[in-house]
Design a protein around this motif. Structure first.
Motif, PDB file in Angstrom:
ATOM      1  N   GLN A 221     -25.958 -12.468  20.357  1.00 14.93           N
ATOM      2  CA  GLN A 221     -26.674 -13.035  19.117  1.00 14.93           C
ATOM      3  C   GLN A 221     -25.554 -13.677  17.767  1.00 14.93           C
ATOM      4  O   GLN A 221     -25.715 -14.415  17.279  1.00 14.93           O
ATOM      5  CB  GLN A 221     -27.383 -11.763  18.230  1.00 14.93           C
TER       6      GLN A 221
ATOM      7  N   PHE B 257     -34.419 -13.962  17.440  1.00 11.80           N
ATOM      8  CA  PHE B 257     -34.819 -12.646  16.778  1.00 11.80           C
ATOM      9  C   PHE B 257     -36.494 -12.455  17.497  1.00 11.80           C
ATOM     10  O   PHE B 257     -36.477 -11.340  17.186  1.00 11.80           O
ATOM     11  CB  PHE B 257     -35.029 -13.316  15.459  1.00 11.80           C
TER      12      PHE B 257
ATOM     13  N   MET C 104     -36.757  -8.742  18.961  1.00  7.89           N
ATOM     14  CA  MET C 104     -37.838  -7.678  18.148  1.00  7.89           C
ATOM     15  C   MET C 104     -38.795  -7.306  19.374  1.00  7.89           C
ATOM     16  O   MET C 104     -39.510  -6.274  19.015  1.00  7.89           O
ATOM     17  CB  MET C 104     -38.727  -8.391  16.938  1.00  7.89           C
TER      18      MET C 104
ATOM     19  N   GLN D 257     -27.208  -8.988   9.719  1.00  5.06           N
ATOM     20  CA  GLN D 257     -28.287  -9.843   9.974  1.00  5.06           C
ATOM     21  C   GLN D 257     -28.843  -9.517  11.299  1.00  5.06           C
ATOM     22  O   GLN D 257     -29.855  -9.273  11.680  1.00  5.06           O
ATOM     23  CB  GLN D 257     -28.391 -11.191   9.655  1.00  5.06           C
TER      24      GLN D 257
ATOM     25  N   PHE E 192     -38.994  -8.109   9.531  1.00  5.47           N
ATOM     26  CA  PHE E 192     -38.572  -9.557   9.254  1.00  5.47           C
ATOM     27  C   PHE E 192     -39.614 -10.186   8.863  1.00  5.47           C
ATOM     28  O   PHE E 192     -41.088 -10.137   9.376  1.00  5.47           O
ATOM     29  CB  PHE E 192     -37.963 -10.282  10.422  1.00  5.47           C
TER      30      PHE E 192
ATOM     31  N   LEU F 282     -34.692 -16.046   5.892  1.00  4.31           N
ATOM     32  CA  LEU F 282     -34.949 -16.495   7.170  1.00  4.31           C
ATOM     33  C   LEU F 282     -35.733 -17.607   7.362  1.00  4.31           C
ATOM     34  O   LEU F 282     -35.254 -18.361   8.661  1.00  4.31           O
ATOM     35  CB  LEU F 282     -36.010 -15.426   7.960  1.00  4.31           C
TER      36      LEU F 282
ATOM     37  N   SER G 243     -42.669  -9.182  14.677  1.00  5.25           N
ATOM     38  CA  SER G 243     -41.858  -8.326  13.624  1.00  5.25           C
ATOM     39  C   SER G 243     -43.068  -7.024  13.561  1.00  5.25           C
ATOM     40  O   SER G 243     -42.302  -5.979  13.448  1.00  5.25           O
ATOM     41  CB  SER G 243     -41.471  -8.873  12.598  1.00  5.25           C
TER      42      SER G 243
ATOM     43  N   SER H  79     -32.620  -7.711   5.468  1.00  8.41           N
ATOM     44  CA  SER H  79     -32.038  -9.133   5.569  1.00  8.41           C
ATOM     45  C   SER H  79     -30.976  -9.521   4.201  1.00  8.41           C
ATOM     46  O   SER H  79     -31.289  -8.827   3.439  1.00  8.41           O
ATOM     47  CB  SER H  79     -33.314 -10.104   5.643  1.00  8.41           C
TER      48      SER H  79
ATOM     49  N   SER I 244     -32.063  -7.325  13.806  1.00 10.37           N
ATOM     50  CA  SER I 244     -33.050  -7.752  14.318  1.00 10.37           C
ATOM     51  C   SER I 244     -33.696  -6.938  15.492  1.00 10.37           C
ATOM     52  O   SER I 244     -34.547  -7.142  15.887  1.00 10.37           O
ATOM     53  CB  SER I 244     -32.402  -9.168  15.302  1.00 10.37           C
TER      54      SER I 244
END
Length: 349
Positions: free
Chosen positions: A152, A208, A212, A183, A291, A197, A284, A193, A187
């Motif tokens: 990531q 992301f 998640m 950040q 998020f 986003l 999320s 955050s 995730s």
């Protein structure tokens, strides 16, 4: 021996939780007191240092993602030291909880020489605590978590490092690196955050979404438990098991239902309401991350004079039906462990 070990494990877990939350709260409180810029943010908002410290650490450790500021951790994106203090608790309370718990038990065994600690490590299944994993499984879990974070980080930096809209206000490479690391680490379930986003590229948002969706103890080389000798090779499935869908199937159904309830907004406000934004919000909620793409008045095609451009979760602009479905998704995500074997009756060959 088994009863003594279970009782001792309960005290170890309680001590682990209390010690880390107390230490973390103290470190954050000390940082804010010593660094004027961080303290000024809280004074401007009228938030007590102690309240912020305890609330943020407990929320991070419990993978809740709540921060007592309107803009989450965006207000502290210049305070790299604070982000680095909070960052370990994202791991310690979630994805790397089993390895660190096993490390603590191993250390206590070396110090106290008590047989119960050795029994817990050797008979981790018998103590009845799902977070106690084997030593090999813990090593694989650590490798998987670090590998996903590195992947990531490389992708995020390659896509957003020179983006003025994302890295706005971050003057040094050090600040950019720490903010990016914070950040991408969040995730995997904590959901705090430092960036908006909605300003990130679509490729990053898709990554992301995948992160998640993954359960916290996902390993790239999973340990296959040996089947009981008495267990037959062909498992018989009950009618209920045949009717259950997979986790992904349910998520697709939820996304479709929310697209139906919000179809009016999807037509009238497509820049805020789009399938990717809804998908990220649903995944999320399922992963209990937190998020959100947020909502911006500037992205409205038809300007609304009553709209105030404040930071707000995207679901805050949904209809009551859409919010109710999202609540169901949150419960479904918390209870997903009881349906991980769903969809086995499907044969796609």
């Amino acid at each position: 021996m088994k009863q003594k070990s279970i009782r001792l494990l309960g005290f170890v877990v309680l001590g682990y939780l209390l010690a880390l939350n107390l230490i973390g709260s103290g470190l954050v409180s000390s940082y804010i007191t010593l660094v004027p810029s961080a303290g000024q943010v809280l004074r401007n908002k009228g938030i007590s240092v102690q309240t912020f410290s305890v609330f943020t650490i407990v929320s991070t450790f419990a993978s809740c993602g709540f921060v007592p500021t309107n803009e989450n951790m965006m207000a502290f994106k210049h305070n790299s030291g604070l982000l680095l203090l909070v960052l370990p608790f994202v791991f310690l309370g979630n994805t790397l909880y089993p390895p660190f718990l096993r490390l603590v038990i191993w250390g206590l065994e070396k110090v106290t020489r008590r047989q119960e600690f050795g029994y817990i490590q050797r008979n981790f299944k018998d103590v009845g605590y799902d977070h106690m994993l084997s030593g090999v499984h813990c090593w694989l879990l650590v490798a998987t978590v670090l590998g996903l974070n590195v992947m990531q980080m490389v992708l995020f930096c390659s896509m957003e490092w020179k983006s003025e809209s994302v890295m706005e206000g971050l003057n040094s490479k050090y600040e950019k690196f720490v903010a990016s690391l914070f950040q991408i680490t969040n995730s995997r379930h904590s959901g705090e955050s430092v960036f908006d986003l909605s300003s990130l590229s679509s490729a990053i948002l898709v990554v992301f979404v995948v992160m998640m969706y993954l359960p916290p103890y996902t390993t790239y080389l999973p340990i296959r438990e040996e089947k009981d000798q008495n267990e037959s090779k062909k498992e018989k499935r009950s009618l209920m098991e045949c009717l259950l869908f997979s986790q992904l199937s349910y998520l697709v159904i939820f996304i479709i239902l929310i697209c139906i309830t919000e179809r009016k907004s999807l037509r009238q406000d497509p820049l805020n309401f789009n399938v990717l934004s809804i998908t990220l919000e649903v995944i999320s909620a399922y992963g209990n991350v937190g998020f959100s793409m947020g909502y911006s008045c500037e992205r409205q095609l038809k300007a609304d004079g009553k709209c105030k451009d404040l930071w707000i979760g995207f679901s805050g602009k949904w209809s009551n039906k859409g919010k109710f479905i999202l609540i169901i998704v949150m419960f479904f995500g918390r209870l997903k462990k009881f349906n991980m074997r769903g969809g086995k009756a499907w044969d796609l060959s």
